[in-house]
Scaffold this active site. Sequence first.
Site, PDB file in Angstrom:
ATOM      1  N   ALA A  95      31.953   2.907  26.234  1.00 47.28           N
ATOM      2  CA  ALA A  95      32.960   3.775  26.962  1.00 47.28           C
ATOM      3  C   ALA A  95      33.090   4.982  26.176  1.00 47.28           C
ATOM      4  O   ALA A  95      32.665   4.992  24.786  1.00 47.28           O
ATOM      5  CB  ALA A  95      34.476   3.129  27.032  1.00 47.28           C
ATOM      6  N   TYR A 155      41.708  -1.271  23.566  1.00 45.02           N
ATOM      7  CA  TYR A 155      40.460  -1.472  24.322  1.00 45.02           C
ATOM      8  C   TYR A 155      40.349  -0.944  25.581  1.00 45.02           C
ATOM      9  O   TYR A 155      39.601  -0.674  26.242  1.00 45.02           O
ATOM     10  CB  TYR A 155      40.419  -3.213  24.379  1.00 45.02           C
ATOM     11  CG  TYR A 155      39.187  -3.673  24.621  1.00 45.02           C
ATOM     12  CD1 TYR A 155      37.962  -3.292  23.886  1.00 45.02           C
ATOM     13  CD2 TYR A 155      38.892  -4.567  25.745  1.00 45.02           C
ATOM     14  CE1 TYR A 155      36.811  -3.803  24.098  1.00 45.02           C
ATOM     15  CE2 TYR A 155      37.530  -4.715  26.029  1.00 45.02           C
ATOM     16  CZ  TYR A 155      36.458  -4.585  24.918  1.00 45.02           C
ATOM     17  OH  TYR A 155      35.194  -5.168  25.444  1.00 45.02           O
ATOM     18  N   LYS A 162      35.622  -5.360  31.322  1.00 45.09           N
ATOM     19  CA  LYS A 162      35.370  -6.673  30.995  1.00 45.09           C
ATOM     20  C   LYS A 162      36.004  -7.599  32.256  1.00 45.09           C
ATOM     21  O   LYS A 162      35.344  -8.565  32.501  1.00 45.09           O
ATOM     22  CB  LYS A 162      35.812  -7.049  29.826  1.00 45.09           C
ATOM     23  CG  LYS A 162      35.066  -6.434  28.598  1.00 45.09           C
ATOM     24  CD  LYS A 162      33.380  -6.525  28.556  1.00 45.09           C
ATOM     25  CE  LYS A 162      32.726  -6.065  27.396  1.00 45.09           C
ATOM     26  NZ  LYS A 162      31.229  -6.196  27.380  1.00 45.09           N
ATOM     27  N   THR A 193      29.786  -4.791  14.402  1.00 47.39           N
ATOM     28  CA  THR A 193      28.742  -4.221  14.792  1.00 47.39           C
ATOM     29  C   THR A 193      28.737  -2.707  15.336  1.00 47.39           C
ATOM     30  O   THR A 193      29.822  -2.304  14.944  1.00 47.39           O
ATOM     31  CB  THR A 193      28.229  -4.732  16.462  1.00 47.39           C
ATOM     32  OG1 THR A 193      29.202  -4.792  17.376  1.00 47.39           O
ATOM     33  CG2 THR A 193      28.324  -6.496  16.374  1.00 47.39           C
ATOM     34  N   LEU A 194      27.554  -2.245  15.816  1.00 51.68           N
ATOM     35  CA  LEU A 194      27.589  -0.359  16.009  1.00 51.68           C
ATOM     36  C   LEU A 194      28.756  -0.354  16.983  1.00 51.68           C
ATOM     37  O   LEU A 194      29.517   0.589  16.688  1.00 51.68           O
ATOM     38  CB  LEU A 194      26.443  -0.273  16.658  1.00 51.68           C
ATOM     39  CG  LEU A 194      26.054   1.324  16.509  1.00 51.68           C
ATOM     40  CD1 LEU A 194      25.933   1.921  15.446  1.00 51.68           C
ATOM     41  CD2 LEU A 194      24.544   1.533  17.260  1.00 51.68           C
ATOM     42  N   ALA A 195      28.973  -1.221  18.044  1.00 51.73           N
ATOM     43  CA  ALA A 195      29.928  -0.661  19.059  1.00 51.73           C
ATOM     44  C   ALA A 195      31.284  -1.284  18.590  1.00 51.73           C
ATOM     45  O   ALA A 195      32.319  -0.643  19.353  1.00 51.73           O
ATOM     46  CB  ALA A 195      29.647  -1.834  20.324  1.00 51.73           C
TER      47      ALA A 195
HETATM   48  P1  NAD Z   1      25.908  -3.102  19.848  1.00 50.33           P
HETATM   49  O1  NAD Z   1      26.099  -1.681  19.821  1.00 50.33           O
HETATM   50  O2  NAD Z   1      25.043  -3.602  18.852  1.00 50.33           O
HETATM   51  O3  NAD Z   1      25.235  -3.318  21.287  1.00 50.33           O
HETATM   52  C1  NAD Z   1      25.582  -2.566  22.515  1.00 50.33           C
HETATM   53  C2  NAD Z   1      24.499  -2.149  23.164  1.00 50.33           C
HETATM   54  O4  NAD Z   1      24.633  -1.433  24.225  1.00 50.33           O
HETATM   55  C3  NAD Z   1      23.465  -1.241  22.164  1.00 50.33           C
HETATM   56  O5  NAD Z   1      22.274  -1.825  22.086  1.00 50.33           O
HETATM   57  C4  NAD Z   1      23.283   0.005  23.116  1.00 50.33           C
HETATM   58  O6  NAD Z   1      22.233   0.764  22.894  1.00 50.33           O
HETATM   59  C5  NAD Z   1      23.671  -0.555  24.510  1.00 50.33           C
HETATM   60  N1  NAD Z   1      23.939   0.371  25.464  1.00 50.33           N
HETATM   61  C6  NAD Z   1      24.910   1.387  25.586  1.00 50.33           C
HETATM   62  N2  NAD Z   1      25.037   2.162  26.823  1.00 50.33           N
HETATM   63  C7  NAD Z   1      23.763   1.598  27.202  1.00 50.33           C
HETATM   64  C8  NAD Z   1      22.991   2.251  28.401  1.00 50.33           C
HETATM   65  N3  NAD Z   1      23.331   3.142  28.962  1.00 50.33           N
HETATM   66  N4  NAD Z   1      21.741   1.694  28.685  1.00 50.33           N
HETATM   67  C9  NAD Z   1      21.395   0.569  28.121  1.00 50.33           C
HETATM   68  N5  NAD Z   1      22.119   0.165  26.952  1.00 50.33           N
HETATM   69  C10 NAD Z   1      23.183   0.770  26.474  1.00 50.33           C
HETATM   70  O7  NAD Z   1      27.203  -3.721  19.980  1.00 50.33           O
HETATM   71  P2  NAD Z   1      27.679  -5.299  20.121  1.00 50.33           P
HETATM   72  O8  NAD Z   1      28.972  -5.571  19.755  1.00 50.33           O
HETATM   73  O9  NAD Z   1      26.489  -6.128  19.886  1.00 50.33           O
HETATM   74  O10 NAD Z   1      27.940  -5.297  21.692  1.00 50.33           O
HETATM   75  C11 NAD Z   1      27.098  -6.159  22.860  1.00 50.33           C
HETATM   76  C12 NAD Z   1      27.958  -6.893  23.744  1.00 50.33           C
HETATM   77  O11 NAD Z   1      28.805  -7.633  23.147  1.00 50.33           O
HETATM   78  C13 NAD Z   1      28.793  -5.782  24.512  1.00 50.33           C
HETATM   79  O12 NAD Z   1      28.900  -6.078  25.644  1.00 50.33           O
HETATM   80  C14 NAD Z   1      30.150  -5.809  23.753  1.00 50.33           C
HETATM   81  O13 NAD Z   1      31.309  -5.339  24.631  1.00 50.33           O
HETATM   82  C15 NAD Z   1      30.123  -7.344  23.654  1.00 50.33           C
HETATM   83  N6  NAD Z   1      31.365  -7.754  22.748  1.00 50.33           N
HETATM   84  C16 NAD Z   1      31.324  -7.406  21.427  1.00 50.33           C
HETATM   85  C17 NAD Z   1      32.276  -7.817  20.431  1.00 50.33           C
HETATM   86  C18 NAD Z   1      32.223  -7.314  19.136  1.00 50.33           C
HETATM   87  O14 NAD Z   1      33.434  -7.572  18.537  1.00 50.33           O
HETATM   88  N7  NAD Z   1      31.474  -6.730  18.593  1.00 50.33           N
HETATM   89  C19 NAD Z   1      32.837  -8.893  20.854  1.00 50.33           C
HETATM   90  C20 NAD Z   1      32.854  -9.237  22.146  1.00 50.33           C
HETATM   91  C21 NAD Z   1      32.055  -8.976  23.124  1.00 50.33           C
HETATM   92  O1  0WE Z   2      33.404  -4.358  23.762  1.00 46.15           O
HETATM   93  C1  0WE Z   2      33.495  -4.044  22.366  1.00 46.15           C
HETATM   94  C2  0WE Z   2      33.103  -2.630  21.997  1.00 46.15           C
HETATM   95  C3  0WE Z   2      32.960  -1.849  23.172  1.00 46.15           C
HETATM   96  C4  0WE Z   2      32.644  -0.329  22.742  1.00 46.15           C
HETATM   97  C5  0WE Z   2      32.859   0.174  21.524  1.00 46.15           C
HETATM   98  C6  0WE Z   2      32.483   1.685  21.486  1.00 46.15           C
HETATM   99  C7  0WE Z   2      32.579   2.094  20.156  1.00 46.15           C
HETATM  100  C8  0WE Z   2      31.950   3.625  20.038  1.00 46.15           C
HETATM  101  C9  0WE Z   2      32.321   0.455  23.847  1.00 46.15           C
HETATM  102  N1  0WE Z   2      32.146   1.779  23.971  1.00 46.15           N
HETATM  103  C10 0WE Z   2      32.076   2.308  22.452  1.00 46.15           C
HETATM  104  N2  0WE Z   2      32.089   3.759  22.439  1.00 46.15           N
HETATM  105  C11 0WE Z   2      31.843   4.319  21.374  1.00 46.15           C
HETATM  106  O2  0WE Z   2      31.824   5.709  21.092  1.00 46.15           O
HETATM  107  N3  0WE Z   2      34.012  -5.133  21.705  1.00 46.15           N
HETATM  108  C12 0WE Z   2      34.735  -6.113  22.261  1.00 46.15           C
HETATM  109  C13 0WE Z   2      34.208  -4.698  20.169  1.00 46.15           C
HETATM  110  C14 0WE Z   2      35.725  -3.820  19.985  1.00 46.15           C
HETATM  111  O3  0WE Z   2      36.191  -2.720  20.568  1.00 46.15           O
HETATM  112  C15 0WE Z   2      37.303  -2.587  20.588  1.00 46.15           C
HETATM  113  C16 0WE Z   2      38.052  -3.646  20.054  1.00 46.15           C
HETATM  114  C17 0WE Z   2      37.203  -4.178  19.696  1.00 46.15           C
HETATM  115  C18 0WE Z   2      37.274  -5.988  19.375  1.00 46.15           C
HETATM  116  C19 0WE Z   2      37.986  -1.286  20.725  1.00 46.15           C
HETATM  117  C20 0WE Z   2      39.466  -1.319  20.772  1.00 46.15           C
HETATM  118  C21 0WE Z   2      40.220  -2.302  20.179  1.00 46.15           C
HETATM  119  C22 0WE Z   2      39.454  -3.596  19.993  1.00 46.15           C
END
Ligand code: NAD
Ligand code: 0WE
Length: 255
Positions: A95, A155, A162, A193-195
């Site tokens: 997002a 979020y 989601k 993580t990165l996200a």
């Molecule tokens: P991450 O940043 O390592 O992984 C996110 C991935 O999405 C990256 O590899 C990025 O390249 C890919 N991506 C984004 N836009 C894309 C596009 N247009 N095409 C192809 N790939 C694209 O972070 P993560 O935390 O490992 O996230 C992986 C999944 O886990 C996500 O669905 C996230 O919502 C979910 N998740 C994360 C957490 C957390 O706290 N980190 C918790 C629950 C669920």
């Molecule tokens: O799904 C996620 C992360 C999703 C995500 C994170 C980013 C950060 C950088 C999607 N898009 C972006 N775009 C960016 O530019 N999670 C479950 C991890 C997460 O994200 C949050 C959380 C948690 C937990 C955002 C707000 C509040 C809690």
Amino acid sequence: MGLMAGKRGIIFGVANEMSIAWGIAQQLKAAGASLAFTYLNDALEKRVRPLAESLDAELILPCDVCKDEEIEAVFETVRQEWGSIDFVVHAVAFANREDLKQGFSQTSRAGFQLALDISAYSLVAITRYAVPLMTHGGSIVTMTYLGSVRTIPNYNVMGVAKAALEASVRYLAVELGEKGIRVNAISAGPIKTLAASGIANFREKIKLMDDRAPLKRCVDQEEVGKSTLYLLSDLASGVTGEVHYVDAGFNITGA
Ligand code: NAD
Ligand code: 0WE
């Protein structure tokens, strides 16, 4: 022989060694699976290729999930090289950063569409291309978060995405059950993580888990990997359409 010996699959969503998808890939490899990886763009290829090669990846392909033609090309290459697949891991979400901090009602039409396209519709598109290759059944797992069913501060549009993703899991599971294809989601607790980087108050969420989650700590990529391995394996042959919680902090009020 490993749980996944003789099974082949594609992993979408490795960005770096912190990615949840990377934790999953390591478990799958240890269980004997053959792996293909996709990466978003040239910048990420530099990170993903060495990681994928370290797990003897047979295919490493570009894929922006916004583009049907790139998804189609991934599955066409996999069809030519392998003929069939047994599993897919979908661990992709995005997002606009501003949509994860401003009031939810400020979300633009474009921001809403982008978040739902990348984070929810992509599962539907990937599944559509995967099904013809799952000739002896298969298992698909995606990643979700508690913000789908609870309001989690900031979020926002990702929670809506989601919710759509989890509903998509149920509709896909019902449609594909008769082909022996299972579709499930893992709802993971917060993991750095990165996200998760640059998310306001992310450290507070980690601390809340350490204080009040059942295990009194956060889960990690390895633990999500182990649950994903189970769902992708024949151990979960009776499990489909489910959201499987890996300590998402369900007992934390307003987590
Ligand atoms: P991450 O940043 O390592 O992984 C996110 C991935 O999405 C990256 O590899 C990025 O390249 C890919 N991506 C984004 N836009 C894309 C596009 N247009 N095409 C192809 N790939 C694209 O972070 P993560 O935390 O490992 O996230 C992986 C999944 O886990 C996500 O669905 C996230 O919502 C979910 N998740 C994360 C957490 C957390 O706290 N980190 C918790 C629950 C669920
Ligand atoms: O799904 C996620 C992360 C999703 C995500 C994170 C980013 C950060 C950088 C999607 N898009 C972006 N775009 C960016 O530019 N999670 C479950 C991890 C997460 O994200 C949050 C959380 C948690 C937990 C955002 C707000 C509040 C809690």
